[in-house]
Design an enzyme around this catalytic site. Structure first.
Site, PDB file in Angstrom:
ATOM      1  N   HIS A 136       0.876  -1.176   0.000  1.00  8.54           N
ATOM      2  CA  HIS A 136       0.000   0.000   0.000  1.00  8.54           C
ATOM      3  C   HIS A 136       0.918   1.232   0.000  1.00  8.54           C
ATOM      4  O   HIS A 136       2.021   1.176   0.536  1.00  8.54           O
ATOM      5  CB  HIS A 136      -0.826  -0.058   1.283  1.00  8.54           C
ATOM      6  CG  HIS A 136      -1.881   0.987   1.438  1.00  8.54           C
ATOM      7  ND1 HIS A 136      -1.604   2.259   1.875  1.00  8.54           N
ATOM      8  CD2 HIS A 136      -3.225   0.942   1.242  1.00  8.54           C
ATOM      9  CE1 HIS A 136      -2.736   2.953   1.946  1.00  8.54           C
ATOM     10  NE2 HIS A 136      -3.742   2.175   1.565  1.00  8.54           N
ATOM     11  N   ASP A 213       2.966  -4.708   7.605  1.00  7.32           N
ATOM     12  CA  ASP A 213       1.746  -3.908   7.480  1.00  7.32           C
ATOM     13  C   ASP A 213       0.585  -4.893   7.549  1.00  7.32           C
ATOM     14  O   ASP A 213       0.295  -5.595   6.582  1.00  7.32           O
ATOM     15  CB  ASP A 213       1.763  -3.147   6.153  1.00  7.32           C
ATOM     16  CG  ASP A 213       0.419  -2.485   5.847  1.00  7.32           C
ATOM     17  OD1 ASP A 213      -0.542  -2.690   6.612  1.00  7.32           O
ATOM     18  OD2 ASP A 213       0.338  -1.770   4.833  1.00  7.32           O
ATOM     19  N   GLN A 216      -4.712  -5.267   6.536  1.00 11.07           N
ATOM     20  CA  GLN A 216      -5.727  -6.136   5.934  1.00 11.07           C
ATOM     21  C   GLN A 216      -5.709  -7.537   6.519  1.00 11.07           C
ATOM     22  O   GLN A 216      -6.556  -8.363   6.174  1.00 11.07           O
ATOM     23  CB  GLN A 216      -5.509  -6.239   4.413  1.00 11.07           C
ATOM     24  CG  GLN A 216      -5.685  -4.935   3.677  1.00 11.07           C
ATOM     25  CD  GLN A 216      -7.118  -4.431   3.706  1.00 11.07           C
ATOM     26  OE1 GLN A 216      -8.062  -5.175   3.920  1.00 11.07           O
ATOM     27  NE2 GLN A 216      -7.276  -3.132   3.500  1.00 11.07           N
ATOM     28  N   LYS A 239     -10.628  -0.944  10.392  1.00  9.37           N
ATOM     29  CA  LYS A 239     -10.845  -2.115   9.537  1.00  9.37           C
ATOM     30  C   LYS A 239     -11.227  -3.323  10.388  1.00  9.37           C
ATOM     31  O   LYS A 239     -11.383  -4.437   9.887  1.00  9.37           O
ATOM     32  CB  LYS A 239      -9.589  -2.402   8.721  1.00  9.37           C
ATOM     33  CG  LYS A 239      -9.252  -1.258   7.745  1.00  9.37           C
ATOM     34  CD  LYS A 239      -8.133  -1.636   6.811  1.00  9.37           C
ATOM     35  CE  LYS A 239      -7.417  -0.450   6.225  1.00  9.37           C
ATOM     36  NZ  LYS A 239      -8.092   0.168   5.089  1.00  9.37           N
ATOM     37  N   CYS A 377      -4.808   2.752  -3.630  1.00  6.89           N
ATOM     38  CA  CYS A 377      -3.544   3.180  -3.012  1.00  6.89           C
ATOM     39  C   CYS A 377      -2.461   2.143  -3.218  1.00  6.89           C
ATOM     40  O   CYS A 377      -1.623   1.908  -2.333  1.00  6.89           O
ATOM     41  CB  CYS A 377      -3.707   3.469  -1.517  1.00  6.89           C
ATOM     42  SG  CYS A 377      -4.826   4.807  -1.177  1.00  6.89           S
TER      43      CYS A 377
HETATM   44  C1  LIG Z   1      -2.651  -2.720   3.464  1.00  8.32           C
HETATM   45  C2  LIG Z   1      -2.933  -1.367   4.005  1.00  8.32           C
HETATM   46  N1  LIG Z   1      -1.954  -0.669   4.587  1.00  8.32           N
HETATM   47  C3  LIG Z   1      -2.172   0.540   5.107  1.00  8.32           C
HETATM   48  C4  LIG Z   1      -3.399   1.130   5.059  1.00  8.32           C
HETATM   49  C5  LIG Z   1      -3.559   2.498   5.637  1.00  8.32           C
HETATM   50  O1  LIG Z   1      -4.388   2.470   6.749  1.00  8.32           O
HETATM   51  P1  LIG Z   1      -4.863   3.826   7.418  1.00  8.32           P
HETATM   52  O2  LIG Z   1      -5.429   4.645   6.310  1.00  8.32           O
HETATM   53  O3  LIG Z   1      -5.890   3.397   8.414  1.00  8.32           O
HETATM   54  O4  LIG Z   1      -3.667   4.453   8.045  1.00  8.32           O
HETATM   55  C6  LIG Z   1      -4.457   0.449   4.468  1.00  8.32           C
HETATM   56  C7  LIG Z   1      -5.805   1.027   4.405  1.00  8.32           C
HETATM   57  O5  LIG Z   1      -6.271   1.557   3.444  1.00  8.32           O
HETATM   58  C8  LIG Z   1      -4.207  -0.827   3.917  1.00  8.32           C
HETATM   59  O6  LIG Z   1      -5.180  -1.514   3.324  1.00  8.32           O
END
Ligand SMILES: Cc1ncc(COP(=O)(O)O)c(C=O)c1O
Lengths: 419, 160
Positions: A136, A213, A216, A239, A377
């Site tokens: 991401h 990370d 998900q 999430k 993203c």
């Molecule tokens: C795999 C992953 N990493 C990071 C994020 C970023 O999360 P947040 O926007 O809650 O900081 C997301 C969410 O969109 C994600 O799906």
């Protein structure tokens, strides 16, 4: 763990009472333009059950004050409840100690904390950081900023045509300059579950720390940071049926202690004079200012809610939804599923011949169906599969088969409009 | 609003059979427009003679709304003066963002089929991108974006 989940699937999936669970989520009763809401954008953010909403109300109506600061009753209650929430998260990821759990504003904030606290202190010119094509943007951009600042280099693990990481290539990237690995546990764009245990072990053989990370993964996979032996693990509450504005960073205590603070301010200090500041101990060193107290307590309640149902039954039920949806979508002519990894969470990214994802999203919305369209993203993933964007349906444990059916007829309707 | 009223036959038809699609070899003005939010991209090439648009073409990767908007735009501005084109650009932007009072005289004609877009804020930029890009081309700006400010983080991420 995944094979265990697979073998339990038929039994658990049939016992799983999605209707009873749905009753916990007031938002699922909404009508959009007169049509029942079909919410299939859970990878972006999941919905909140009444139990968590009630917890937020109870906190705000009977327990709110600032924490760690005053001797009065409310401050003590709020401090204790905030600490309890930390302990719930500690148990949820099976961390050794509660001080290894830092409340942040979310995954993005957690990753930036590691970049500033660890990266800026320990990564130098010529060093290499390994990331993957599936990351991401939140696990790419901070490292690019660091690499630019330090003159370090980013190396990228490729993916195969199914959307699986090429682990052999990952192993070949290691050399004496490799100083850090950032690795997505589950791809938000494709749903691929990565073999992180193996990849962490491999990095450790080279003495390289690994940040996972888990944004998900945490909603769908049992997380055991001690078994994984990861150095950092990050995810967001929103999430996991919790509030926005809060998440955690798990970090090994020794690493967190060796790092420099990310933000300066109140609560993160032991003493301040204008000559020098002594930093507080972890986790406080990384929690400058008044934290999102209500949201953290709501996060704790969301963890209670999910663990009462059980992450494993949730995963098994979602897998049954994924299998059903994959079968149905594969039957639609002109539809291509992007991301067909062996190990997947309930995410279906797809394209329709000749129809742009944004048009698909807008027309599905007309039927009350909420999906995500765009690059998610994760532009490097889109580039890998040569598409500017995809449509993505992502399922939660409160979705049901009839909603998959609604998606299928919605997609057929889109095709009719563009015939 | 009901989305059906947006995906009207006119728009679907221009999406299926876009007018002025392609690239002019003899263009003396051109621009590329990007919508970074969705990755869409649009090229506009045009021939400007004595302040008149004598020929124009577009091509790119985009949704139906953007493509139809571009197709109808090229048809509307071909043969028009630069000033008339700028008036249309202004009026179309006002229409798409819900600021145009359509009871007052305007020059948009059939382009008012896009009026429904104002109720879909996430799609407004799709409809506006071609107009934005035309404006850039007329003013000799080579590249433009629906997100005007490119900060250094953008630069960082686009470099590698
Ligand atoms: C795999 C992953 N990493 C990071 C994020 C970023 O999360 P947040 O926007 O809650 O900081 C997301 C969410 O969109 C994600 O799906």
């Amino acid at each position: 763990m995944n094979s265990a989940t697979n073998s339990l699937e038929p039994e658990i999936a049939s016992n799983f009472d999605a209707e009873k669970i749905r009753a916990d989520f007031p938002i699922l009763k909404l009508k959009i333009d007169g049509k029942p809401l079909v919410y299939l954008d859970n990878a972006a953010s999941s919905q909140m059950p009444q139990q968590v909403i009630d917890r937020l109300v109870r906190y705000q109506t009977t327990q709110h004050a600032n924490i760690n600061r005053a001797v009065h009753y409310l401050s003590e209650v709020a401090t204790m409840e905030y600490h309890n929430a930390r302990c719930k998260l500690q148990q949820f990821v099976n961390a050794r100690e509660d001080r290894e759990v830092i409340f942040t504003s979310g995954t993005t904030d957690s990753i930036n904390l590691v970049m500033h606290g660890y990266g800026r202190k320990f990564i130098k010119a010529g060093d290499e950081i390994i990331l993957t094509t599936l990351e991401h943007h939140s696990n790419i951009v901070p490292w690019q900023m660091l690499a630019n600042e330090k003159g370090a280099k980013i190396r990228v693990v490729p993916v195969n045509g199914k959307g699986e990481l090429e682990v052999n290539e990952y192993e070949k990237l290691f050399n004496e300059r490799t100083k850090f690995v950032g690795l997505i546990h589950v791809s938000n764009a494709l749903g691929t579950i990565n073999p992180i245990k193996h990849m962490i072990d491999f990095a450790h053989q080279h003495g390289v720390p690994v940040l996972i990370d888990g944004a998900q993964a945490a909603p769908h996979i049992v997380i055991d940071v001690q078994a994984l032996d990861c150095d950092f693990y990050a995810f967001s509450a929103h999430k996991l049926c919790g509030p926005t504005g809060v998440g955690i960073l798990y970090g090994k205590a020794a690493l967190l202690e060796s790092m420099q603070p990310f933000k300066g301010g109140g609560d993160m200090i032991a003493s301040v004079t204008f000559e020098e500041t002594l930093y507080n101990t972890i986790p406080h060193k990384f929690e400058a200012g008044t934290p999102p107290i209500a949201a953290a307590i709501g996060f704790g309640a969301a963890i209670d809610y999910l663990t009462a149902i059980g992450i494993e039954p949730i995963a098994a039920y979602e897998l049954s939804l994924l299998n059903y949806a994959t079968e149905c979508l594969n039957d639609i002519p002109g539809l291509t599923i992007i991301g067909t990894a062996e190990e997947k969470t309930a995410v279906l990214s797809f394209t329709l011949d000749g129809i742009h994802p944004h048009d698909i999203g807008t027309i599905l919305n007309q039927d009350g169906i909420a999906i995500r369209t765009g690059h998610h993203c994760a532009q490097p993933v889109m580039q890998r599969f040569n598409v500017p964007a995809t449509s993505r349906a992502s399922f939660a444990f409160y979705n049901k088969k009839t909603e998959v059916d609604a998606l299928v007829s919605g997609i057929k309707n889109v095709q009719k409009v563009f015939l | 609003m009901h989305t059906n009223s947006l995906y009207q036959e006119v728009i679907l038809d221009h999406n299926r059979k876009p007018r002025n699609y392609g690239k002019l070899d003899h263009a003396n003005h051109q621009a590329v427009g990007h919508n970074p939010l969705c990755g869409d991209r649009l090229d506009i090439t045009l021939q400007l003679e004595n302040d008149q648009i004598t020929d124009i073409a577009f091509q790119g990767e985009s949704c139906a709304i953007c493509k139809a908007s571009a197709s109808m735009m090229t048809a509307a501005v071909k043969g028009k003066s630069r000033l008339d084109a700028e008036t249309l650009i202004h009026e179309f932007r006002e229409l798409a963002t819900g600021k145009l009072d359509t009871t007052h005289p305007h020059h948009l004609g059939r382009l008012t089929v896009f009026s429904g877009i104002r109720d879909l804020p996430t799609r407004v930029k799709c409809a506006i991108l071609p107009w934005h890009t035309l404006h850039a081309a007329l003013n000799s700006v080579a590249s433009t974006s629906t997100e005007a400010n490119h900060d250094s983080a953008h630069a960082v991420s686009s470099k590698s």
